[in-house]
Design an enzyme around this catalytic site. Structure first.
Site, PDB file in Angstrom:
ATOM      1  N   GLY A  33      41.592  33.015  52.379  1.00  0.00           N
ATOM      2  CA  GLY A  33      40.594  33.806  53.111  1.00  0.00           C
ATOM      3  C   GLY A  33      39.498  34.320  52.196  1.00  0.00           C
ATOM      4  N   SER A  34      38.839  33.387  51.495  1.00  0.00           N
ATOM      5  CA  SER A  34      37.870  33.837  50.471  1.00  0.00           C
ATOM      6  C   SER A  34      36.459  33.330  50.747  1.00  0.00           C
ATOM      7  CB  SER A  34      38.339  33.402  49.086  1.00  0.00           C
ATOM      8  OG  SER A  34      38.651  32.024  49.060  1.00  0.00           O
ATOM      9  N   GLY A  77      37.879  38.580  49.273  1.00  0.00           N
ATOM     10  CA  GLY A  77      38.400  37.301  48.756  1.00  0.00           C
ATOM     11  C   GLY A  77      37.363  36.555  47.934  1.00  0.00           C
ATOM     12  N   SER A 103      47.000  47.205  51.270  1.00  0.00           N
ATOM     13  CA  SER A 103      45.957  48.159  51.671  1.00  0.00           C
ATOM     14  C   SER A 103      46.528  49.566  51.603  1.00  0.00           C
ATOM     15  CB  SER A 103      45.559  47.833  53.112  1.00  0.00           C
ATOM     16  OG  SER A 103      44.902  48.915  53.712  1.00  0.00           O
ATOM     17  N   TYR A 116      48.253  46.753  62.138  1.00  0.00           N
ATOM     18  CA  TYR A 116      47.750  46.308  60.825  1.00  0.00           C
ATOM     19  C   TYR A 116      48.563  46.968  59.706  1.00  0.00           C
ATOM     20  CZ  TYR A 116      44.565  46.111  56.793  1.00  0.00           C
ATOM     21  OH  TYR A 116      44.014  45.924  55.541  1.00  0.00           O
TER      22      TYR A 116
HETATM   23  N1  LIG Z   1      37.678  45.746  53.785  1.00  0.00           N
HETATM   24  C1  LIG Z   1      38.440  46.750  53.416  1.00  0.00           C
HETATM   25  O1  LIG Z   1      37.985  47.907  53.330  1.00  0.00           O
HETATM   26  C2  LIG Z   1      39.892  46.497  53.012  1.00  0.00           C
HETATM   27  C3  LIG Z   1      40.639  47.580  52.556  1.00  0.00           C
HETATM   28  C4  LIG Z   1      41.957  47.358  52.143  1.00  0.00           C
HETATM   29  C5  LIG Z   1      42.501  46.086  52.200  1.00  0.00           C
HETATM   30  N2  LIG Z   1      41.760  45.049  52.670  1.00  0.00           N
HETATM   31  C6  LIG Z   1      42.384  43.732  52.707  1.00  0.00           C
HETATM   32  O2  LIG Z   1      41.635  42.841  51.907  1.00  0.00           O
HETATM   33  C7  LIG Z   1      41.714  41.519  52.441  1.00  0.00           C
HETATM   34  C8  LIG Z   1      40.314  40.976  52.677  1.00  0.00           C
HETATM   35  O3  LIG Z   1      39.624  41.840  53.548  1.00  0.00           O
HETATM   36  P1  LIG Z   1      38.049  41.660  53.871  1.00  0.00           P
HETATM   37  O4  LIG Z   1      37.585  42.939  54.465  1.00  0.00           O
HETATM   38  O5  LIG Z   1      37.358  41.090  52.706  1.00  0.00           O
HETATM   39  O6  LIG Z   1      38.155  40.552  55.042  1.00  0.00           O
HETATM   40  P2  LIG Z   1      36.993  39.804  55.829  1.00  0.00           P
HETATM   41  O7  LIG Z   1      35.639  40.192  55.333  1.00  0.00           O
HETATM   42  O8  LIG Z   1      37.289  39.951  57.290  1.00  0.00           O
HETATM   43  O9  LIG Z   1      37.249  38.281  55.415  1.00  0.00           O
HETATM   44  C9  LIG Z   1      38.363  37.593  55.869  1.00  0.00           C
HETATM   45  C10 LIG Z   1      38.363  36.218  55.259  1.00  0.00           C
HETATM   46  O10 LIG Z   1      39.500  35.506  55.731  1.00  0.00           O
HETATM   47  C11 LIG Z   1      39.085  34.265  56.278  1.00  0.00           C
HETATM   48  N3  LIG Z   1      40.042  33.925  57.334  1.00  0.00           N
HETATM   49  C12 LIG Z   1      40.288  34.614  58.490  1.00  0.00           C
HETATM   50  N4  LIG Z   1      41.299  34.010  59.158  1.00  0.00           N
HETATM   51  C13 LIG Z   1      41.698  32.941  58.402  1.00  0.00           C
HETATM   52  C14 LIG Z   1      42.710  31.957  58.529  1.00  0.00           C
HETATM   53  N5  LIG Z   1      43.522  31.948  59.586  1.00  0.00           N
HETATM   54  N6  LIG Z   1      42.857  31.019  57.557  1.00  0.00           N
HETATM   55  C15 LIG Z   1      42.042  31.032  56.452  1.00  0.00           C
HETATM   56  N7  LIG Z   1      41.070  31.947  56.274  1.00  0.00           N
HETATM   57  C16 LIG Z   1      40.896  32.875  57.238  1.00  0.00           C
HETATM   58  C17 LIG Z   1      37.669  34.491  56.742  1.00  0.00           C
HETATM   59  O11 LIG Z   1      36.939  33.296  56.732  1.00  0.00           O
HETATM   60  P3  LIG Z   1      36.583  32.430  58.052  1.00  0.00           P
HETATM   61  O12 LIG Z   1      36.174  33.412  59.104  1.00  0.00           O
HETATM   62  O13 LIG Z   1      35.501  31.571  57.533  1.00  0.00           O
HETATM   63  O14 LIG Z   1      37.831  31.676  58.388  1.00  0.00           O
HETATM   64  C18 LIG Z   1      37.153  35.396  55.621  1.00  0.00           C
HETATM   65  O15 LIG Z   1      36.782  34.639  54.499  1.00  0.00           O
HETATM   66  C19 LIG Z   1      42.559  41.630  53.709  1.00  0.00           C
HETATM   67  O16 LIG Z   1      43.900  41.299  53.427  1.00  0.00           O
HETATM   68  C20 LIG Z   1      42.437  43.097  54.078  1.00  0.00           C
HETATM   69  O17 LIG Z   1      43.539  43.545  54.824  1.00  0.00           O
HETATM   70  C21 LIG Z   1      40.468  45.223  53.090  1.00  0.00           C
END
Ligand SMILES: NC(=O)c1ccc[n+]([C@@H]2O[C@H](COP(=O)([O-])OP(=O)(O)OC[C@H]3O[C@@H](n4cnc5c(N)ncnc54)[C@H](OP(=O)(O)O)[C@@H]3O)[C@@H](O)[C@H]2O)c1
Length: 264
Positions: free
Chosen positions: A14-15, A20, A141, A154
């Site tokens: 998911g990068s 990512g 998280s 979540y």
């Molecule tokens: N944002 C925050 O504040 C925060 C805080 C704590 C922890 N986290 C954790 O950090 C991680 C990343 O979060 P983020 O906010 O950067 O997420 P994000 O912006 O929503 O990005 C999610 C990524 O996952 C990909 N993806 C979604 N479903 C997929 C699948 N089934 N197979 C392969 N790729 C898939 C998406 O790409 P496509 O749509 O192109 O498939 C995208 O690249 C997560 O585990 C989240 O729980 C985030």
């Protein structure tokens, strides 16, 4: 301390955007060959091109595969048979009253946030333990520690990921392979930026808007700002390196001090 990951191959699930993509970029900066992943070829290729642009000379492969499915994971393994560093970053989140989350949605969250990581660990850990070298990092998280009332489903999956980490670290005991969770806190991703503007309005500069958001909605943060994605990447780079050889089975925080507890 010098960190050099050259000669190592890393996958970040998911990068194609967000945390990512920043992790993949920081790993590439440290010299690792990186595999970038998302569900669509276009977006995944664009992300890979962005890493190559930010890190000239980086070895970057794009693999478009839905890693929430066993077919997608098998497709990935056919294209990338071995890894030195596996970063299970893939995760979905969204607010919903917990009494409205039905069985299908619980299953979906479990498939994407927990089973996807377990499946990739099962695929890549045996190769790592045979070689006596490897790193598995599961991106958890603050919600793993403090269950958020607006997204209990979540939080539950992220808590599960901490136990998954501990369990597979035990399975890798004594092999030289480490398995850890990274507890990320509120981070400046595009989705979060929209969320901040929704809550505090969009008539201020970003820096003022995020500080108001943190003061009013995330008052426990000790840095009193959102975390920038490369700051998560930096911890992942350290944990991926030989320097972190005595850190395993744990949860390491890069949460801006948000979780109001001494441990983990
Ligand atoms: N944002 C925050 O504040 C925060 C805080 C704590 C922890 N986290 C954790 O950090 C991680 C990343 O979060 P983020 O906010 O950067 O997420 P994000 O912006 O929503 O990005 C999610 C990524 O996952 C990909 N993806 C979604 N479903 C997929 C699948 N089934 N197979 C392969 N790729 C898939 C998406 O790409 P496509 O749509 O192109 O498939 C995208 O690249 C997560 O585990 C989240 O729980 C985030």
């Amino acid at each position: 301390m010098q960190i050099d990951l050259s000669g190592r191959k890393a996958l970040v699930s998911g990068s194609s955007q967000g945390i990512g993509l920043a992790i993949a970029t920081q790993l590439a900066r440290a010299g690792a060959a990186v595999v970038v992943n998302g569900r669509t070829a276009d977006k995944t290729e664009t992300a890979a091109a962005q890493v190559r642009n930010d890190v000239p000379g980086a070895e970057v492969t794009a693999v478009a595969a839905d890693l929430a499915s066993s077919e997608g994971a098998e497709q990935l393994q056919a294209e990338v048979p071995d890894l030195d560093i596996l970063v299970n970053n893939l995760g979905i989140f969204g607010a919903k009253p917990v009494l409205e989350v039905d069985d299908d949605e619980w299953r979906h969250y479990f498939e994407v946030n927990v089973l996807s990581a377990i499946r990739l660990i099962r695929m890549y850990l045996p190769g790592m333990t045979e070689r006596g070298r490897g790193r598995v990092l599961n991106i958890a998280s603050d919600s793993a520690i403090v269950t958020p009332v607006e997204m209990v489903h979540y939080g539950v999956t992220k808590t599960a990921l901490l136990a998954v980490t501990r369990g597979y670290a035990k399975a890798a005991a004594g092999t030289g392979v480490t398995v850890n969770s990274v507890i990320a806190g509120p981070t400046h991703t595009p989705g979060v930026e929209d969320f901040v503007h929704e809550l505090v309005g969009d008539d201020q500069e970003w820096d003022d808007a995020q500080r108001q958001f943190m003061r009013e909605h995330r008052p426990y943060s000790l840095i009193q700002r959102l975390i920038e994605p490369p700051e998560i990447g930096n911890l992942v780079v350290y944990l991926s390196s030989d320097l972190a050889s005595a850190t395993t089975g744990g949860a390491v925080r890069v949460d801006g001090g948000y979780v109001d507890s001494i441990l983990p």
